[in-house]
Every structure is written in C-alpha cells, then in structure tokens.
Design an enzyme around this catalytic site. Structure first.
Site, PDB file in Angstrom:
ATOM      1  N   PHE A  16     -19.073  49.959  35.967  1.00 50.46           N
ATOM      2  CA  PHE A  16     -20.428  49.577  36.380  1.00 50.46           C
ATOM      3  C   PHE A  16     -20.462  48.190  37.021  1.00 50.46           C
ATOM      4  CE2 PHE A  16     -21.417  52.969  33.403  1.00 50.46           C
ATOM      5  CZ  PHE A  16     -22.391  53.641  34.118  1.00 50.46           C
ATOM      6  N   GLY A  17     -19.746  47.238  36.429  1.00 51.73           N
ATOM      7  CA  GLY A  17     -19.776  45.878  36.953  1.00 51.73           C
ATOM      8  C   GLY A  17     -18.996  45.740  38.246  1.00 51.73           C
ATOM      9  N   VAL A  81      -3.478  46.896  36.023  1.00 51.41           N
ATOM     10  CA  VAL A  81      -3.167  45.459  36.081  1.00 51.41           C
ATOM     11  C   VAL A  81      -2.535  45.085  34.748  1.00 51.41           C
ATOM     12  CG1 VAL A  81      -4.152  43.137  36.252  1.00 51.41           C
ATOM     13  CG2 VAL A  81      -4.963  44.958  37.755  1.00 51.41           C
ATOM     14  N   GLU A 172     -26.721  60.291  19.867  1.00 55.19           N
ATOM     15  CA  GLU A 172     -26.787  61.295  20.942  1.00 55.19           C
ATOM     16  C   GLU A 172     -25.766  62.397  20.702  1.00 55.19           C
ATOM     17  OE1 GLU A 172     -28.626  58.683  24.618  1.00 55.19           O
ATOM     18  OE2 GLU A 172     -26.496  59.083  24.682  1.00 55.19           O
ATOM     19  N   ASP A 311     -18.599  44.369  29.747  1.00 57.06           N
ATOM     20  CA  ASP A 311     -18.169  44.445  28.340  1.00 57.06           C
ATOM     21  C   ASP A 311     -17.120  43.397  27.990  1.00 57.06           C
ATOM     22  OD1 ASP A 311     -19.823  46.603  28.130  1.00 57.06           O
ATOM     23  OD2 ASP A 311     -18.255  48.094  27.729  1.00 57.06           O
TER      24      ASP A 311
HETATM   25  C1  LIG Z   1     -19.783  57.090  25.261  1.00 53.06           C
HETATM   26  C2  LIG Z   1     -20.501  55.898  25.852  1.00 53.06           C
HETATM   27  C3  LIG Z   1     -21.878  55.933  26.051  1.00 53.06           C
HETATM   28  C4  LIG Z   1     -22.551  54.850  26.612  1.00 53.06           C
HETATM   29  N1  LIG Z   1     -23.913  54.914  26.818  1.00 53.06           N
HETATM   30  C5  LIG Z   1     -24.548  53.905  27.442  1.00 53.06           C
HETATM   31  C6  LIG Z   1     -25.931  53.982  27.754  1.00 53.06           C
HETATM   32  O1  LIG Z   1     -26.590  54.990  27.448  1.00 53.06           O
HETATM   33  N2  LIG Z   1     -26.521  52.941  28.407  1.00 53.06           N
HETATM   34  C7  LIG Z   1     -25.813  51.828  28.763  1.00 53.06           C
HETATM   35  O2  LIG Z   1     -26.389  50.917  29.371  1.00 53.06           O
HETATM   36  N3  LIG Z   1     -24.506  51.710  28.456  1.00 53.06           N
HETATM   37  C8  LIG Z   1     -23.856  52.702  27.823  1.00 53.06           C
HETATM   38  N4  LIG Z   1     -22.508  52.603  27.520  1.00 53.06           N
HETATM   39  C9  LIG Z   1     -21.828  51.334  27.781  1.00 53.06           C
HETATM   40  C10 LIG Z   1     -21.427  51.203  29.241  1.00 53.06           C
HETATM   41  O3  LIG Z   1     -20.725  52.336  29.673  1.00 53.06           O
HETATM   42  C11 LIG Z   1     -20.579  49.949  29.384  1.00 53.06           C
HETATM   43  O4  LIG Z   1     -21.302  48.853  28.904  1.00 53.06           O
HETATM   44  C12 LIG Z   1     -20.229  49.712  30.845  1.00 53.06           C
HETATM   45  O5  LIG Z   1     -19.414  50.757  31.305  1.00 53.06           O
HETATM   46  C13 LIG Z   1     -19.520  48.371  31.004  1.00 53.06           C
HETATM   47  O6  LIG Z   1     -19.248  48.172  32.374  1.00 53.06           O
HETATM   48  P1  LIG Z   1     -17.952  47.370  32.796  1.00 53.06           P
HETATM   49  O7  LIG Z   1     -17.968  47.256  34.278  1.00 53.06           O
HETATM   50  O8  LIG Z   1     -17.828  46.156  31.969  1.00 53.06           O
HETATM   51  O9  LIG Z   1     -16.734  48.321  32.345  1.00 53.06           O
HETATM   52  P2  LIG Z   1     -16.440  49.845  32.607  1.00 53.06           P
HETATM   53  O10 LIG Z   1     -17.588  50.547  33.203  1.00 53.06           O
HETATM   54  O11 LIG Z   1     -15.891  50.364  31.334  1.00 53.06           O
HETATM   55  O12 LIG Z   1     -15.290  49.790  33.691  1.00 53.06           O
HETATM   56  C14 LIG Z   1     -14.047  49.203  33.418  1.00 53.06           C
HETATM   57  C15 LIG Z   1     -13.052  49.711  34.436  1.00 53.06           C
HETATM   58  O13 LIG Z   1     -11.888  48.896  34.348  1.00 53.06           O
HETATM   59  C16 LIG Z   1     -10.748  49.693  34.445  1.00 53.06           C
HETATM   60  N5  LIG Z   1      -9.653  48.966  33.800  1.00 53.06           N
HETATM   61  C17 LIG Z   1      -9.616  48.480  32.545  1.00 53.06           C
HETATM   62  N6  LIG Z   1      -8.462  47.835  32.332  1.00 53.06           N
HETATM   63  C18 LIG Z   1      -7.763  47.919  33.484  1.00 53.06           C
HETATM   64  C19 LIG Z   1      -6.486  47.450  33.883  1.00 53.06           C
HETATM   65  N7  LIG Z   1      -5.701  46.733  33.062  1.00 53.06           N
HETATM   66  N8  LIG Z   1      -6.069  47.735  35.128  1.00 53.06           N
HETATM   67  C20 LIG Z   1      -6.833  48.451  35.988  1.00 53.06           C
HETATM   68  N9  LIG Z   1      -8.044  48.918  35.659  1.00 53.06           N
HETATM   69  C21 LIG Z   1      -8.509  48.641  34.419  1.00 53.06           C
HETATM   70  C22 LIG Z   1     -11.136  50.989  33.753  1.00 53.06           C
HETATM   71  O14 LIG Z   1     -10.340  52.070  34.197  1.00 53.06           O
HETATM   72  C23 LIG Z   1     -12.609  51.140  34.154  1.00 53.06           C
HETATM   73  O15 LIG Z   1     -12.771  51.932  35.293  1.00 53.06           O
HETATM   74  C24 LIG Z   1     -21.817  53.684  26.957  1.00 53.06           C
HETATM   75  C25 LIG Z   1     -20.427  53.647  26.755  1.00 53.06           C
HETATM   76  C26 LIG Z   1     -19.775  54.739  26.211  1.00 53.06           C
HETATM   77  C27 LIG Z   1     -18.277  54.675  26.008  1.00 53.06           C
END
Ligand SMILES: Cc1cc2nc3c(=O)[nH]c(=O)nc-3n(C[C@H](O)[C@H](O)[C@H](O)COP(=O)(O)OP(=O)(O)OC[C@H]3O[C@@H](n4cnc5c(N)ncnc54)[C@H](O)[C@@H]3O)c2cc1C
Length: 425
Positions: A16-17, A81, A172, A311
């Site tokens: 998402f970010g 990474v 859920e 996160d």
């Molecule tokens: C089952 C579930 C239900 C959820 N429900 C909700 C909801 O209803 N509403 C809500 O707001 N939030 C919800 N969340 C939380 C939400 O999904 C996270 O807060 C959000 O995805 C965080 O965004 P992000 O960009 O930090 O990380 P993410 O979206 O998790 O993306 C991280 C990315 O980094 C990549 N990555 C990680 N480490 C590496 C590496 N070393 N090298 C290369 N790539 C890497 C991963 O493959 C991934 O694609 C839920 C989460 C889960 C697991």
C-alpha cells in the site's frame, strides 16, 4: 528524457505504501526503481476471503508491471532485498548492488507469533496468497476427513476451528468461517451432523476489537454470537501441537479450567504483526513490534535520504499512541514521503506527517458489519453495504472490481462460496 542525471529513488515494497509513493512521484524528475519480492500488489484486507473460499487470489492481487506500464520514470525489479548499507547508500537484491539517492522503505509486516514456535509450525496465518490458499485447502480437507471419520471425538476435533486474535482480521475470519459452515458446507455434506462444528475465537484481552468504541465492540460480540462463534476472552493460548490447543487459563469461560485444552486440528493465528525482517538488519533503533522509529517527516534519524513508511515505521499520534498498522496509515504516509522528496529536490522545508483517521470498518459476515465514520457508530446492514462498496472501490483494476462484485452478489443471493477447491500446494 536523459534519466542518467536524475536523482535515483529506490522504493522497496510495492504494498500500500510503496505503490502510492511511486504513483505520487510519477511526474517528478527522478528515476525510480521499485523492488518487491512479489510481482504483484496484494490487497491484504481480503486475504481472509481467499481462505474461506470466497475469492480466488487473482481477484485480490494485481501484476505490478501492468500497474506501472505507463509510468516512464519507473523500472520494476522482482527481487528480495537482503541488505541495506545506509552509509554507503546502496541495497543488495538478487546478488546485485543498487545505489540510491533516496530510499523509501515500505516493506510492511509479518505475522508475530510472540515466540510461540509450535503455533508458527502448526498454525495457519493470513499474510500471503500462499498462506491463504493453504488455509483454504486445509479447512476444506477437514470437512472431507470428518465426513468419513467414525470416531466421534476425532471427528469433533477435525471440525473445531480456532481463530486466535480478536482484532478485525480475527473477527472477520471467524464470522466468515461460521457462515461458510452454516450456509454452504451444510449443503455440501448433507449426511454430516454439522452441529458438531465449533468455531472458537480466542482473545487474550477482555474485549474483541480493542480499538473500537464500546457500542461497536458489543455489537460485534452479538453479531458473532448470533453466528454461533464461541468467544473466549481473557484467554491466552500457550501451546498448539496441530491437534490440541493449550490455554493458560479459562478466562471468562467457566467451562475452561486453567491449563485447559481443546482438541482442534485447525488454528488460524491473527493475533499479532511485526515489521518485516529486513528492518532488523538496518542496525537502527526499533520500537515495539520491530518497527523503525522515524522523524515526524518520516525520515530515518541521521539518514535524511531514507524514508520509512507503513507497517515498518514507528510513529506516535498526538496522544502518544503508536499509529496502527493499517493500509490507510501506509497510504497517507506515502503521500507525505513523496511530497517530502519533491520538497527536498526543490530545497524546501519538509512537512511533518499527521494521520487523518478515516474511521473504522469491519465486517462480521452477511448483512453484518460495524463502522465508525464521521464520529458516528453504526452496525448491521448499512455498515455492511459501506464495507462492500469501499472494498470493491479500493481493489486495483476494473476487472477485479467487477469480478469480485459478481462473485459476492452470487454468494449473497445463492448462499454459495464458489471457490471450494482443494488444490495441491
Ligand atoms: C489479513 C489482513 C487483513 C488486513 N485488513 C486491513 C483492513 O481491513 N484495513 C486496513 O487498513 N489494513 C488492513 N490490514 C493491514 C494492511 O494490509 C497493512 O497495514 C498494509 O499492507 C501496510 O502497507 P505497507 O506498504 O507498509 O506494507 P505491505 O502492504 O505489506 O507491503 C509490503 C511489501 O514489501 C514487500 N517486501 C517485504 N520485504 C521485502 C524484501 N526484503 N524485499 C523485497 N520486497 C519486500 C512485500 O512483498 C510486500 O509487497 C490487513 C492486513 C492483513 C495481513
């Protein structure tokens, strides 16, 4: 455009970010390298729907190369990474070294088992497509096994489904699982006595949906109980061997004495998240759940060229509470990080991040959801319609939106979860 002289922005993580950051920098004079170990963006909030045979993975995931097809200043690389040299300003991925001028880390989180290794080994989690389809296969297999099991005790254990964690994901999942049984499995297994099925929701604290106001917590409890989900509050799980869960105490459940156990062949763990593993290798200060402490501008202390969001980042709100690990936080932070990179390039002052809470929303099943929007709390059908509309809107790609809408409409009118396939893993 001569991209050689442009500042190089490396974005790690296309969740998402990361996705939002890259899109916000579309018209900025930078060259972007986006790296993710997956070649797709995953809509994690609907993973539980894959686990309960409501959706297929391709409906909640979207190929990154398609998303970025038209973004000329971005190159995508699929890769893990493995290390980041903050002083040298380079990362390592797939054996190659990639230097950066600016780094955006949006690597998300991973399931936190709090050191319960046995649970990690034998339980299921909802964090990836693989874990969700693995859960689906297992759930469906339990019904197949139970349908031919003559030992009543073993049959009951096969049909006991434990969800640990009373947050939105646990709630859920438990609600949807209970509905899968009462609406669908009951038709698939007419010869079985499905009153033997139990869905337990175990929560270590005194309440489900801790972040929600009282009236919504109570509404959630009522909705779940109406679906025959057994809620065990103040109950801590201490062990699981794949066949039996052990509890530290019986909590508010009189039937369970301290150290009680329940035979169950399924445990779905939704009780914790911590930051992705790569953040442990940065050698910087980490807060609770391994999240990296960032400045109000989302920069890493001593490394203003590094932005950490989502996160993986630790930041507190005005009341001193850590910002939740939510997609909405990650997306809003992405906007600030992208703007701050643009402002750095122009030599302007950077802006601090402020989270605008858009409200709370969770579904407990058919016609049942709880919501807190614009300061108003409501539950039931209207909240559920908002939940459906919002989740369809937030999915990426018109095709996915349409297919999910049709799928849900079908399930709604015909009481059917169509994806009841047991596939090889
Ligand atoms: C089952 C579930 C239900 C959820 N429900 C909700 C909801 O209803 N509403 C809500 O707001 N939030 C919800 N969340 C939380 C939400 O999904 C996270 O807060 C959000 O995805 C965080 O965004 P992000 O960009 O930090 O990380 P993410 O979206 O998790 O993306 C991280 C990315 O980094 C990549 N990555 C990680 N480490 C590496 C590496 N070393 N090298 C290369 N790539 C890497 C991963 O493959 C991934 O694609 C839920 C989460 C889960 C697991």
């Amino acid at each position: 455009m001569n991209t050689q002289k442009l500042p190089h922005v490396v974005i790690v993580g296309a969740g998402f970010g990361g996705l939002e950051t890259a899109q916000r920098l579309r018209n900025t004079p930078v060259q972007i390298t986006m790296i993710d170990r997956q070649n797709y963006h995953l809509f994690q909030p609907l993973l539980y729907q894959v686990a309960i045979a409501g959706l297929v993975p391709s409906q909640i995931a979207y190929p990154l190369r398609t998303i970025f097809r038209k973004q000329k200043n971005l190159t995508f690389q699929m890769g893990e990474v493995t290390s980041i040299d903050l002083d040298g300003r380079y990362i390592r991925s797939n054996g190659s070294v990639i230097a950066y001028d600016y780094l955006v880390l949006s690597v998300g989180g991973q399931t936190n088992f709090f050191g319960l290794n046995a649970v990690e080994e034998h339980g299921f989690q909802l964090k990836s497509i693989e874990s969700a389809t693995g859960t689906r296969n297992h759930l469906l297999r339990m019904f197949e096994r139970a349908s031919r099991e003559v030992d009543p005790e073993l049959r009951k254990a096969l049909l006991t489904f434990v969800v640990v964690g009373g947050g939105p994901t646990g709630v859920e999942t438990a609600g949807a699982l209970a509905e899968l049984i009462t609406h669908v499995m009951v038709k698939d297994y007419p010869q079985m006595d499905l009153s033997e099925v139990r869905v337990l929701l175990i929560e270590a604290t005194g309440s489900v949906m801790a972040a929600y106001p009282d009236e919504l917590r109570n509404a959630t409890m009522k909705l779940l109980e109406g679906k025959n989900v057994e809620i065990l509050l103040n109950t801590r799980l201490t062990d699981y061997n794949g066949r039996r869960i052990t509890l530290a105490d019986g909590g508010q459940t009189p039937a369970l004495a301290p150290g009680a156990s329940v035979d169950a062949h399924t445990l779905i763990w939704t009780a914790g998240v911590r930051s992705a593993e790569i953040t442990d290798r940065l050698g910087v200060q980490q807060a609770a759940a391994g999240r990296v402490r960032v400045e109000p501008t989302l920069q890493l202390p001593q490394h203003p060229e590094v932005f950490i969001i989502g996160d993986a980042a630790y930041m507190e709100d005005e009341k001193g509470q850590p910002l939740p690990m939510l997609a909405t936080v990650a997306q809003q932070q992405a906007k600030t990080a992208a703007r701050n990179i643009q402002q750095t390039l122009r030599g302007e002052k950077l802006e601090p991040f402020r989270y605008k809470d858009p409200g709370l929303l969770a579904t407990i099943g058919r016609n049942a959801a709880v919501a807190r929007i614009w300061g108003l709390s409501f539950s039931g059908f209207i909240a559920w319609v908002i939940w459906v509309a919002l989740h369809i809107f937030r999915l990426i790609g018109f095709r996915n939106r349409l297919v999910v809408l049709i799928n849900w409409a079908w399930d709604y009118f015909f009481y059917d979860n169509q994806i009841r396939l047991i596939t090889k893993e």
